[in-house]
Design a protein around this motif. Structure first.
Motif, mmCIF file in Angstrom:
data_model
loop_
_atom_site.group_PDB
_atom_site.id
_atom_site.type_symbol
_atom_site.label_atom_id
_atom_site.label_comp_id
_atom_site.label_asym_id
_atom_site.label_seq_id
_atom_site.Cartn_x
_atom_site.Cartn_y
_atom_site.Cartn_z
ATOM 1 N N GLU A 23 -3.035 2.896 -15.623
ATOM 2 C CA GLU A 23 -2.958 4.351 -15.613
ATOM 3 C C GLU A 23 -4.298 4.931 -15.197
ATOM 4 O O GLU A 23 -5.343 4.569 -15.745
ATOM 5 C CB GLU A 23 -2.560 4.883 -16.985
ATOM 6 C CG GLU A 23 -2.316 6.378 -17.005
ATOM 7 C CD GLU A 23 -1.711 6.855 -18.317
ATOM 8 O OE1 GLU A 23 -1.359 6.009 -19.155
ATOM 9 O OE2 GLU A 23 -1.595 8.078 -18.494
ATOM 10 N N ARG A 26 -6.707 10.443 -12.859
ATOM 11 C CA ARG A 26 -6.471 11.541 -11.943
ATOM 12 C C ARG A 26 -5.438 11.132 -10.900
ATOM 13 O O ARG A 26 -4.999 9.989 -10.861
ATOM 14 C CB ARG A 26 -7.777 11.957 -11.267
ATOM 15 C CG ARG A 26 -8.474 10.851 -10.528
ATOM 16 C CD ARG A 26 -9.772 11.328 -9.921
ATOM 17 N NE ARG A 26 -9.559 12.337 -8.890
ATOM 18 C CZ ARG A 26 -10.539 12.965 -8.267
ATOM 19 N NH1 ARG A 26 -11.790 12.731 -8.580
ATOM 20 N NH2 ARG A 26 -10.280 13.853 -7.347
ATOM 21 N N ASP A 27 -5.074 12.055 -10.044
ATOM 22 C CA ASP A 27 -4.112 11.834 -8.978
ATOM 23 C C ASP A 27 -4.536 10.657 -8.108
ATOM 24 O O ASP A 27 -5.657 10.631 -7.593
ATOM 25 C CB ASP A 27 -4.018 13.118 -8.148
ATOM 26 C CG ASP A 27 -2.936 13.072 -7.097
ATOM 27 O OD1 ASP A 27 -2.740 14.093 -6.416
ATOM 28 O OD2 ASP A 27 -2.285 12.016 -6.945
ATOM 29 N N ILE A 28 -3.642 9.682 -7.951
ATOM 30 C CA ILE A 28 -3.988 8.487 -7.177
ATOM 31 C C ILE A 28 -3.457 8.536 -5.745
ATOM 32 O O ILE A 28 -3.595 7.568 -4.992
ATOM 33 C CB ILE A 28 -3.487 7.194 -7.863
ATOM 34 C CG1 ILE A 28 -1.949 7.181 -7.946
ATOM 35 C CG2 ILE A 28 -4.128 7.021 -9.215
ATOM 36 C CD1 ILE A 28 -1.387 5.833 -8.390
ATOM 37 N N LYS A 29 -2.859 9.650 -5.358
ATOM 38 C CA LYS A 29 -2.200 9.731 -4.047
ATOM 39 C C LYS A 29 -3.139 9.346 -2.901
ATOM 40 O O LYS A 29 -2.720 8.718 -1.929
ATOM 41 C CB LYS A 29 -1.687 11.157 -3.838
ATOM 42 C CG LYS A 29 -0.677 11.311 -2.733
ATOM 43 C CD LYS A 29 -0.220 12.754 -2.638
ATOM 44 C CE LYS A 29 0.248 13.316 -3.955
ATOM 45 N NZ LYS A 29 0.702 14.723 -3.854
ATOM 46 N N GLN A 30 -4.416 9.711 -3.000
ATOM 47 C CA GLN A 30 -5.364 9.449 -1.921
ATOM 48 C C GLN A 30 -6.198 8.186 -2.159
ATOM 49 O O GLN A 30 -7.214 7.978 -1.492
ATOM 50 C CB GLN A 30 -6.297 10.656 -1.745
ATOM 51 C CG GLN A 30 -5.570 11.939 -1.378
ATOM 52 C CD GLN A 30 -4.711 11.788 -0.124
ATOM 53 O OE1 GLN A 30 -5.100 11.128 0.829
ATOM 54 N NE2 GLN A 30 -3.532 12.389 -0.153
ATOM 55 N N THR A 52 -2.544 3.806 0.595
ATOM 56 C CA THR A 52 -1.995 5.132 0.320
ATOM 57 C C THR A 52 -0.612 5.345 0.933
ATOM 58 O O THR A 52 0.131 6.215 0.489
ATOM 59 C CB THR A 52 -2.940 6.225 0.823
ATOM 60 O OG1 THR A 52 -3.179 6.023 2.227
ATOM 61 C CG2 THR A 52 -4.279 6.197 0.081
ATOM 62 N N ASN A 72 2.969 7.538 -7.806
ATOM 63 C CA ASN A 72 1.942 8.581 -7.683
ATOM 64 C C ASN A 72 2.195 9.742 -8.644
ATOM 65 O O ASN A 72 1.246 10.373 -9.132
ATOM 66 C CB ASN A 72 1.883 9.096 -6.261
ATOM 67 C CG ASN A 72 1.329 8.062 -5.289
ATOM 68 O OD1 ASN A 72 0.669 7.105 -5.694
ATOM 69 N ND2 ASN A 72 1.594 8.232 -4.006
ATOM 70 N N ALA A 73 3.453 10.009 -8.947
ATOM 71 C CA ALA A 73 3.773 11.117 -9.853
ATOM 72 C C ALA A 73 3.255 10.850 -11.267
ATOM 73 O O ALA A 73 2.936 11.784 -12.008
ATOM 74 C CB ALA A 73 5.274 11.357 -9.880
ATOM 75 N N LYS A 74 3.157 9.566 -11.610
ATOM 76 C CA LYS A 74 2.676 9.183 -12.938
ATOM 77 C C LYS A 74 1.238 8.685 -12.916
ATOM 78 O O LYS A 74 0.715 8.239 -13.944
ATOM 79 C CB LYS A 74 3.578 8.097 -13.531
ATOM 80 C CG LYS A 74 4.998 8.556 -13.799
ATOM 81 C CD LYS A 74 5.821 7.446 -14.435
ATOM 82 C CE LYS A 74 7.233 7.919 -14.752
ATOM 83 N NZ LYS A 74 8.057 6.848 -15.365
ATOM 84 N N ASN A 75 0.611 8.716 -11.740
ATOM 85 C CA ASN A 75 -0.769 8.209 -11.592
ATOM 86 C C ASN A 75 -0.887 6.780 -12.113
ATOM 87 O O ASN A 75 -1.876 6.430 -12.766
ATOM 88 C CB ASN A 75 -1.763 9.118 -12.337
ATOM 89 C CG ASN A 75 -1.803 10.522 -11.778
ATOM 90 O OD1 ASN A 75 -1.505 10.742 -10.602
ATOM 91 N ND2 ASN A 75 -2.158 11.481 -12.599
#
Length: 128
Positions: A23, A26-30, A52, A72-75
């Motif tokens: 976990e 923060r946001d892991i999208k990038q 990514t 990504n929604a759950k980081n």
């Protein structure tokens, strides 16, 4: 700065399965992410990586048995480990790096020097 916290380690018999989670704070999208493992006295080994775009790469010793995925929604990053062997016993670490480029190459990498952010590790024990 991103902080990572692994969970899901434990003891299992050979042939069994475990799912590790990582976990992020923060946001892991990038972020491209990876799983590594290390036993004392041995260099840290790349297990699986995901970039990514969701492209994946696996170490030869785990291909066909382990699956890396991300939500990504759950980081959260996951590592599904099936058909575990005694030689898979190790401390497993989650790692992150910004973007998907490293040394003029794009995509997932198992090069640990690409990852500046690391979790504290979770122990996996596999009995024969």
């Amino acid at each position: 700065q991103i902080q990572l916290a692994e969970s899901g380690g434990g003891s299992v018999q050979a042939g069994g399965s475990l799912r590790l989670s990582c976990e992020a704070s923060r946001d892991i999208k990038q972020y491209s992410m990876g799983w590594f493992r290390q036993v004392p006295g041995i260099e840290r080994e790349g297990v699986a990586a995901i970039d990514t775009d969701g492209n994946t790469k696996y170490g030869d010793s785990v291909k066909g048995r382990f699956t890396i995925s991300r939500d990504n929604a759950k980081n959260t990053l996951y590592l599904q480990m099936n058909s575990l062997k005694p030689e898979d016993a190790s401390t497993y670490y989650c790692a992150a790096r910004a973007g998907s480029w490293y040394r003029d190459s794009r995509g997932p990498t198992l090069d640990r020097t690409a990852f500046p952010y690391w979790g504290q590790g979770t122990q996996v024990t596999v009995s024969p």
